[in-house]
Design an enzyme around this catalytic site. Sequence first.
Site, PDB file in Angstrom:
ATOM      1  N   ASP A  42      66.006  23.057  25.277  1.00  0.00           N
ATOM      2  CA  ASP A  42      65.481  23.057  23.908  1.00  0.00           C
ATOM      3  C   ASP A  42      63.967  22.837  23.865  1.00  0.00           C
ATOM      4  O   ASP A  42      63.411  22.384  22.876  1.00  0.00           O
ATOM      5  CB  ASP A  42      66.217  22.020  23.043  1.00  0.00           C
ATOM      6  CG  ASP A  42      66.174  20.635  23.656  1.00  0.00           C
ATOM      7  OD1 ASP A  42      65.594  20.491  24.745  1.00  0.00           O
ATOM      8  OD2 ASP A  42      66.724  19.712  23.039  1.00  0.00           O
ATOM      9  N   HIS A 245      46.600  40.444  39.830  1.00  0.00           N
ATOM     10  CA  HIS A 245      47.161  39.461  38.910  1.00  0.00           C
ATOM     11  C   HIS A 245      47.611  38.219  39.683  1.00  0.00           C
ATOM     12  O   HIS A 245      48.725  37.722  39.497  1.00  0.00           O
ATOM     13  CB  HIS A 245      48.332  40.056  38.123  1.00  0.00           C
ATOM     14  CG  HIS A 245      47.886  41.111  37.151  1.00  0.00           C
ATOM     15  ND1 HIS A 245      48.731  42.008  36.560  1.00  0.00           N
ATOM     16  CD2 HIS A 245      46.651  41.416  36.663  1.00  0.00           C
ATOM     17  CE1 HIS A 245      48.051  42.815  35.759  1.00  0.00           C
ATOM     18  NE2 HIS A 245      46.779  42.481  35.815  1.00  0.00           N
ATOM     19  N   ASP A 262      39.111  34.975  36.891  1.00  0.00           N
ATOM     20  CA  ASP A 262      39.282  35.763  35.674  1.00  0.00           C
ATOM     21  C   ASP A 262      39.946  34.830  34.675  1.00  0.00           C
ATOM     22  O   ASP A 262      41.140  34.532  34.778  1.00  0.00           O
ATOM     23  CB  ASP A 262      40.151  36.994  35.969  1.00  0.00           C
ATOM     24  CG  ASP A 262      40.277  37.932  34.771  1.00  0.00           C
ATOM     25  OD1 ASP A 262      39.952  37.512  33.641  1.00  0.00           O
ATOM     26  OD2 ASP A 262      40.709  39.083  34.979  1.00  0.00           O
ATOM     27  N   ASP A 273      37.480  37.332  27.610  1.00  0.00           N
ATOM     28  CA  ASP A 273      38.119  37.785  28.853  1.00  0.00           C
ATOM     29  C   ASP A 273      36.989  37.983  29.861  1.00  0.00           C
ATOM     30  O   ASP A 273      36.255  38.966  29.767  1.00  0.00           O
ATOM     31  CB  ASP A 273      38.875  39.096  28.566  1.00  0.00           C
ATOM     32  CG  ASP A 273      39.579  39.654  29.797  1.00  0.00           C
ATOM     33  OD1 ASP A 273      39.586  38.979  30.840  1.00  0.00           O
ATOM     34  OD2 ASP A 273      40.115  40.781  29.699  1.00  0.00           O
ATOM     35  N   HIS A 352      41.781  49.855  39.089  1.00  0.00           N
ATOM     36  CA  HIS A 352      42.055  49.684  37.647  1.00  0.00           C
ATOM     37  C   HIS A 352      40.939  50.336  36.836  1.00  0.00           C
ATOM     38  O   HIS A 352      39.950  50.795  37.398  1.00  0.00           O
ATOM     39  CB  HIS A 352      42.197  48.199  37.288  1.00  0.00           C
ATOM     40  CG  HIS A 352      41.008  47.347  37.659  1.00  0.00           C
ATOM     41  ND1 HIS A 352      39.843  47.328  36.920  1.00  0.00           N
ATOM     42  CD2 HIS A 352      40.807  46.494  38.690  1.00  0.00           C
ATOM     43  CE1 HIS A 352      38.996  46.483  37.474  1.00  0.00           C
ATOM     44  NE2 HIS A 352      39.541  45.976  38.559  1.00  0.00           N
ATOM     45  N   HIS A 356      38.982  47.565  28.399  1.00  0.00           N
ATOM     46  CA  HIS A 356      40.006  47.713  27.349  1.00  0.00           C
ATOM     47  C   HIS A 356      39.438  47.108  26.080  1.00  0.00           C
ATOM     48  O   HIS A 356      38.477  46.331  26.133  1.00  0.00           O
ATOM     49  CB  HIS A 356      41.297  46.990  27.773  1.00  0.00           C
ATOM     50  CG  HIS A 356      41.084  45.586  28.274  1.00  0.00           C
ATOM     51  ND1 HIS A 356      40.935  44.512  27.427  1.00  0.00           N
ATOM     52  CD2 HIS A 356      40.914  45.077  29.531  1.00  0.00           C
ATOM     53  CE1 HIS A 356      40.740  43.411  28.158  1.00  0.00           C
ATOM     54  NE2 HIS A 356      40.705  43.729  29.433  1.00  0.00           N
ATOM     55  N   HIS A 363      44.284  42.423  25.524  1.00  0.00           N
ATOM     56  CA  HIS A 363      44.301  43.886  25.556  1.00  0.00           C
ATOM     57  C   HIS A 363      44.570  44.292  24.122  1.00  0.00           C
ATOM     58  O   HIS A 363      45.713  44.381  23.685  1.00  0.00           O
ATOM     59  CB  HIS A 363      45.377  44.408  26.515  1.00  0.00           C
ATOM     60  CG  HIS A 363      45.040  44.123  27.947  1.00  0.00           C
ATOM     61  ND1 HIS A 363      45.793  44.559  29.000  1.00  0.00           N
ATOM     62  CD2 HIS A 363      44.015  43.442  28.516  1.00  0.00           C
ATOM     63  CE1 HIS A 363      45.251  44.168  30.149  1.00  0.00           C
ATOM     64  NE2 HIS A 363      44.172  43.479  29.868  1.00  0.00           N
ATOM     65  N   GLU A 386      34.594  45.792  33.204  1.00  0.00           N
ATOM     66  CA  GLU A 386      35.086  45.000  34.322  1.00  0.00           C
ATOM     67  C   GLU A 386      35.331  45.798  35.601  1.00  0.00           C
ATOM     68  O   GLU A 386      36.460  45.875  36.075  1.00  0.00           O
ATOM     69  CB  GLU A 386      36.361  44.257  33.930  1.00  0.00           C
ATOM     70  CG  GLU A 386      37.445  45.106  33.259  1.00  0.00           C
ATOM     71  CD  GLU A 386      38.687  44.280  32.930  1.00  0.00           C
ATOM     72  OE1 GLU A 386      39.210  43.635  33.861  1.00  0.00           O
ATOM     73  OE2 GLU A 386      39.118  44.280  31.772  1.00  0.00           O
ATOM     74  N   TYR A 390      37.960  45.842  45.755  1.00  0.00           N
ATOM     75  CA  TYR A 390      38.906  44.967  46.451  1.00  0.00           C
ATOM     76  C   TYR A 390      39.227  45.599  47.798  1.00  0.00           C
ATOM     77  O   TYR A 390      39.773  46.708  47.845  1.00  0.00           O
ATOM     78  CB  TYR A 390      40.191  44.814  45.613  1.00  0.00           C
ATOM     79  CG  TYR A 390      39.885  44.574  44.148  1.00  0.00           C
ATOM     80  CD1 TYR A 390      39.657  43.291  43.667  1.00  0.00           C
ATOM     81  CD2 TYR A 390      39.758  45.657  43.261  1.00  0.00           C
ATOM     82  CE1 TYR A 390      39.330  43.081  42.322  1.00  0.00           C
ATOM     83  CE2 TYR A 390      39.438  45.453  41.924  1.00  0.00           C
ATOM     84  CZ  TYR A 390      39.224  44.170  41.459  1.00  0.00           C
ATOM     85  OH  TYR A 390      38.892  43.971  40.144  1.00  0.00           O
ATOM     86  N   ARG A 408      35.113  41.160  41.205  1.00  0.00           N
ATOM     87  CA  ARG A 408      35.138  41.780  39.882  1.00  0.00           C
ATOM     88  C   ARG A 408      34.121  41.035  39.025  1.00  0.00           C
ATOM     89  O   ARG A 408      33.970  39.813  39.157  1.00  0.00           O
ATOM     90  CB  ARG A 408      36.544  41.702  39.249  1.00  0.00           C
ATOM     91  CG  ARG A 408      36.598  42.285  37.842  1.00  0.00           C
ATOM     92  CD  ARG A 408      38.028  42.560  37.338  1.00  0.00           C
ATOM     93  NE  ARG A 408      38.855  41.395  37.171  1.00  0.00           N
ATOM     94  CZ  ARG A 408      39.822  41.036  37.985  1.00  0.00           C
ATOM     95  NH1 ARG A 408      40.091  41.766  39.056  1.00  0.00           N
ATOM     96  NH2 ARG A 408      40.521  39.945  37.778  1.00  0.00           N
ATOM     97  N   GLU A 410      33.327  40.826  34.973  1.00  0.00           N
ATOM     98  CA  GLU A 410      33.866  41.266  33.685  1.00  0.00           C
ATOM     99  C   GLU A 410      33.135  40.600  32.534  1.00  0.00           C
ATOM    100  O   GLU A 410      33.059  39.378  32.444  1.00  0.00           O
ATOM    101  CB  GLU A 410      35.357  40.911  33.595  1.00  0.00           C
ATOM    102  CG  GLU A 410      35.966  41.272  32.246  1.00  0.00           C
ATOM    103  CD  GLU A 410      37.472  41.046  32.188  1.00  0.00           C
ATOM    104  OE1 GLU A 410      37.981  40.174  32.923  1.00  0.00           O
ATOM    105  OE2 GLU A 410      38.141  41.744  31.393  1.00  0.00           O
TER     106      GLU A 410
HETATM  107  N1  GLY Z   1      42.408  39.275  32.247  1.00  0.00           N
HETATM  108  C1  GLY Z   1      43.059  40.495  32.011  1.00  0.00           C
HETATM  109  C2  GLY Z   1      42.135  41.628  32.166  1.00  0.00           C
HETATM  110  O1  GLY Z   1      41.070  41.476  32.703  1.00  0.00           O
HETATM  111  O2  GLY Z   1      42.385  42.692  31.678  1.00  0.00           O
HETATM  112 MN    MN Z   2      40.006  42.423  30.984  1.00  0.00          MN
HETATM  113 MN    MN Z   3      40.040  39.617  32.751  1.00  0.00          MN
END
Ligand code: GLY
Ligand code: MN
Ligand code: MN
Length: 441
Positions: A42, A245, A262, A273, A352, A356, A363, A386, A390, A408, A410
């Site tokens: 619960d 991820h 990140d 982000d 990637h 976004h 997102h 971003e 890698y 990365r 971003e």
């Molecule tokens: N943190 C998720 C992305 O960079 O899209």
């Molecule tokens: Mn992002």
């Molecule tokens: Mn991110």
Amino acid sequence: MARLKSIPRAEFARRRRHLMRLMGRDSIAIVPAAPVRLRNNDVEYAYRQDSDFHYLTGFDEPESVAILIPGRAHAEYVLFVRDRDPARETWDGRRAGPAGATRDYDADDAFPIGDIDEILPGLLENREKVYYVMGVHPDFDQRVVGWVNGLRAQSKHGRHAPQEFVALDHVLHDLRLFKSRGELDMMRAAARIGAAAHVRAMRACAPGRHEFEIAAEITHEFRRHNADHSYLPIVGGGENACILHYRENDAVLRDGDLLLIDAGCEYQSYASDITRTFPVNGRFTAAQRAVYDIVFEANVAATAKVRPGNHWNEPHDAAVRVITQGLVRLGLLKGRVPALEKAQAYKRYFMHRTGHWLGMDVHDVGDYKVGEQWRVFEPGMVLTIEPGIYIPAHARGVPKRLRGIGVRIEDDVAVTRNGCEVLTDGAPKAADEVEALMGAA
Ligand code: GLY
Ligand code: MN
Ligand code: MN
């Protein structure tokens, strides 16, 4: 940091009016609150209001439904909410109740949620179109279909049921794509708090500490500004940075490795982000710096493409160009740059996209194409930039000095009238600036 106001009530009213204008007078919109979700037994997950519902109401209680009925004389905006209940409120916290929904949230009329089956069919009657987002809250979908079918079944008694379901998301999400001045203020705040957390992480980082200790610094910075994580943070040292991820955040940080973080926060329902990558010991090795500078250059080149009139894919194309050239320089790709771009050879190391939409959701909503064409940037849109590289630890044919490096960078970027505003420049990103900050720590 100065305390910021939240979005004013008048803006929520403006949004509802705008949506109702687009819907037309023969229609009705039904927007449910997010359901409470159980974590185990619960114990509940922290409640997070549905972004569409919050956008239109500013009301953050569960078990609520907002109804918009353009042109209805008595009440265009109706809220169903949890009734007041002193005993439950002692356990679970305060409730606005129907009186609070009209007094504090500007509903024209409000009812206890328990009465919805009785009242809603009457509101649907004599409307032709039902605007609704199908498929997000499946249990609620069933109820909406049930209300409409219930009315249809009574057609021989002279009741008229709506004939058409319309995807509310098409209309509403296009409104959400364009951020108002008030929303941009919230996004600047989310970006500022997020950037401060990355600076704090850089200062706290040292060989021998754990990824989770650095993650805790980030959380501390968010919470002390009444912000929270907008997604699960990624704190990956060494080759963990190559797991896009990465979630474990439990390894020890080693001298000579990079750390990729990140992490972004949600402030007043708006997300930041941010990714930064920096040396655990404060100094890049030559190999790390070579990779880092390519990603940095790609970030700068992509950001320069964010301006009105350019289309969605131009930042990505710019990042791909810089990264492909860089990978050739590093000896990781062989061949001519245009041919390598065409063959998408960069995808082995940059798998990637470059960004976004960003807003209430990390997102965020909004179409990336109109028909077959990429969307053209307009002021008020906010997106991430971003790029990354890698290089897996066990990549074949890769010089040893480059293996296991993941980078990365971003940023969050708002389209302005003449170009763009980088919201996240509170966190240093040029390699020299990163080293200067860490050296001074
Ligand atoms: N943190 C998720 C992305 O960079 O899209
Ligand atoms: Mn992002
Ligand atoms: Mn991110």
